[in-house]
Design an enzyme around this catalytic site. Structure first.
Site, PDB file in Angstrom:
ATOM      1  CE  LYS A 144     -39.850  19.499  15.718  1.00  0.00           C
ATOM      2  NZ  LYS A 144     -39.437  18.643  14.635  1.00  0.00           N
TER       3      LYS A 144
ATOM      4  CB  SER B  85     -39.469  20.775  11.516  1.00  0.00           C
ATOM      5  OG  SER B  85     -39.342  19.496  11.922  1.00  0.00           O
TER       6      SER B  85
ATOM      7  CB  SER C 159     -37.207  17.573  11.300  1.00  0.00           C
ATOM      8  OG  SER C 159     -38.012  18.111  10.160  1.00  0.00           O
TER       9      SER C 159
END
Lengths: 465, 465
Positions: A82, A157, A181
């Protein structure tokens, strides 16, 4: 000699590890297969914010040169990172225009530990700006789509990390959760994910949003792959997990105080899970939330007071350097436009701290807790990342700090996946994986969702002959 | 037109700011003066692990070019940075051979915020390896000496930051405290320091030891300079601090459960402080520790259980990459050689969390709390960094998270400084500075220590004519 797989990209991490060990596959072949998959699918899924095929192949070739007796437990396994975690050889941009092309030049702790274990650090996956999401629909997010329906969000996210694993572009990826997330995108894209106990893995070198809540975790397509990564990070329970006897297993079904928000898909999934588990002899008990949690609205305000205060500290740097490059939502956090007081933030911190041992005690009375992961299937549209309402209590969000696994066993009215959360007490991550392995088989069979069931996968998955 | 100072290095940050504002001094002149001071003293004090005079002068010249209306609140003020915080233009080595020459290439949040405020980032100050200290005398530390007696320790782990400020090499420096790493060296070197409320300043980009305890803070030679830096980090109380009326001021003197460990210097300092404060009309009350703190030995074990567990997570990266490059103490932390269980660590986390609101309540009943900063003067020898026993409860160590100021008002049997800690409730840092300003004048006058009273300072300090 076994035949080489026709499509290595479809393999789980454990399968790849075994083929690499017996020289049926090279890391380079594996990497080329993944790159081919990404080339085919990237224009639709858009899971990557940075991926350099030449650099991936160079890493892969170097890994192939490592003698077998010097290989780590993740040797050659591709991992997506990420883009809120620093990488020494790739840009780290946090989903923010302020950090376009930013090269920290030094790995985050988690990335460094993966590399030391031999992982092939594949590329950087998309994220909303600094992991901030907005269920109201503001434009904080990337263009990543849900691999199962390009008109739907993969959830935020950790958009790219969930989508890349769901779409067979990598078997494992790292995500980070402050609100929902990790668990939310795992549910929306139909993959397994572990949000471990808070701070059981160092978040050093990862952009901070709210230290009380920020938790690093990972996505995979099987629970065994989650186990593989967990062990690399040295997560240990006080006692090794016991053998699971289904007749002695008990599950607390907790609908949470937000049950009124649950859509038909999640309502059906919870019911379905109860039925399936009871059929295999497990004692299932519907358990109310502890009364100490208090009034729901008050608690949600408390969570905001604490999370916003911490975000105010976390983003002061960017605000001071160039606030015009920050999303207005983030500027408002730094400016404390919600007018939360210090007192409210401290009350919240203390309240959540007081709830933690209570929830550990609750969890200790059952083999595991099951609760909703999301309201329902992934909604239509890419801007609405979906509500984190159900993650609020079980994740970092409530500061409960308990480990959570998303089990992607169910599907909703539009054939999209719906997960449920499997939860236990703090620092019992190994127990959670263990019970997860025992329960996920029956749940996956009974629940109707098959990991990888997408239009893009009309051919059968890997067969080893 | 006022005369230029003969020795700008002796100035406080506020004095420098004013001279720069009215063009009596340039940043370059100021930097040259500090560099001269360091050149003269460095072979004895050894406060710096990295300092590049050419780069300092380039920064200074660039700062002189900034138009007055674009200057920040710290314009031109020299700040030393403890070498556990990343700097984009200097190595960051964490006191560890593993990181020799390591160039993170990106500022920590705090350094970036200082730069945005116009600070002249001067160099990197020495630290023990990864801030770990060992009062038993193991060789984790640098060769930095106490500016007031080169045969004595400056205290760890923020050795260089404390020594550099005490020795007039910079007016301000950043430190970090997990146990007693700010308050102890401030006391040993006779300077002011603020350990703010935990996480009120982002520790991002600073090496993690134990997230529950790690706290960024700063050293200065006056409380007004601490105020200047605090404001740059936007620390705000819920209500602006009230005017101090001495007749309405109350101080709780808390000897703490470790009072038996206090040496004659600290015993005298506490007594002296009571007398001085009573003489100016302040109500001084000796207050016992809240009973909820429980048995001292149990609590100390709890603290270890939690801190060691967090350190285990924090140093796994270095251990995995090259454990032969780590101090044996740190290897033992990662290996959990003390055999603490998860359960013990969680009990500790929950215990401290429960104590926090109790201590806030206690603090709210008084204008401030005063407690010992250290056992006594800095001990002889450089390897023994001194005990953190008194920091245990008032600092991050106890997870109480309260802000603490060291007031260096006293001196001991060998003429070395001894400080006392001024403490208040969480997120009342501005109140603490405010009451600190009111109390430190009388305490400094009555206590006998003059900041800067060293053999190296036989000439009087800066005079503005």
């Amino acid at each position: 000699m076994p035949l080489a797989p026709r499509a290595p990209y479809r393999l789980t991490a454990i399968q790849v590890r075994d083929l690499l060990r017996n020289n049926t596959l090279t890391v380079e072949e594996y990497a080329r297969s993944l790159l081919g998959r990404i080339k085919e699918r990237d224009s639709v899924v858009k899971a990557w914010v940075y991926l350099d095929p030449a650099s991936v192949l160079r890493q892969a070739q170097a890994l192939d040169q490592v003698p077998h007796d010097q290989r780590g437990p993740l040797h050659g396994i591709a991992v997506g990172i990420k883009d809120v975690m620093n990488t020494r050889d790739m840009p780290t941009q946090f989903g923010s225009p302020l950090y376009e092309g930013h090269q920290p030049g030094f790995d985050s702790s988690a990335v460094a530990i993966l590399r030391a274990a031999g992982a092939l650090i594949f590329g950087k996956t998309t994220t909303t700006e600094f992991t901030v999401t907005n269920s109201g629909g503001a434009g904080l997010g990337p263009e990543t789509t849900n691999p199962h329906d390009a008109n739907r969000t993969p959830g935020g996210s950790s958009c790219g990390s969930a989508a890349a694993v769901a779409d067979y572009q990598v078997p494992i990826s790292l995500g980070a959760q402050t609100g929902g997330s990790i668990i939310r995108p795992a549910s929306f894209t139909g993959v397994f994910a572990l949000k471990p106990t808070h701070n059981a893995i160092s978040p050093e070198g990862q952009k901070t949003f709210s230290p009380t809540f920020d938790t690093l975790g990972f996505f995979a397509r099987t629970i065994e792959d989650l186990q593989l990564v967990t062990d690399v990070f040295d997560l240990k329970d006080d006692e090794p997990p016991e053998d699971i006897l289904l007749s002695k297993t008990t599950v607390a079904m907790i609908k949470t105080p937000m049950w009124d928000s649950a859509g038909p898909g999640t309502v059906a999934a919870m019911k379905n899970a109860s039925t399936v588990l009871e059929q295999i002899g497990i004692k299932v008990e519907e358990v109310p939330f502890p009364a100490e949690i208090g009034d729901l609205e008050t608690l949600q305000q408390m969570q905001k007071a604490l999370m916003y205060r911490e975000a105010q500290v976390a983003f002061l740097r960017e605000y001071r350097i160039n606030k015009t490059g920050l999303a207005p939502e983030i500027c408002r956090l730094v400016e404390n436009s919600s007018n939360f007081t210090n007192r409210e933030a401290l009350q919240a911190a203390d309240k959540y701290a007081g709830l933690r041992p209570l929830f550990d005690e609750l969890a200790a009375r059952y083999s595991a807790i099951i609760a909703p992961s999301v309201i329902d299937e992934a909604p239509l549209g890419l801007e609405n990342m979906g509500s984190a309402v159900f993650n609020t209590f079980w994740t970092a969000s409530a500061g409960l700090h308990m480990p959570v696994i998303n089990i992607p066993a169910f599907s909703g009215a539009h054939g999209m996946p719906i997960g449920l959360s499997l939860i236990t007490g703090r620092l019992r991550d190994q127990h959670l994986l263990h019970i997860g392995k025992a329960l996920s088989g029956p749940l996956m069979t009974g629940g109707g969702w098959k990991v990888g069931t997408t239009a893009a996968h009309s051919t059968p998955y890997f067969r080893d002959s």
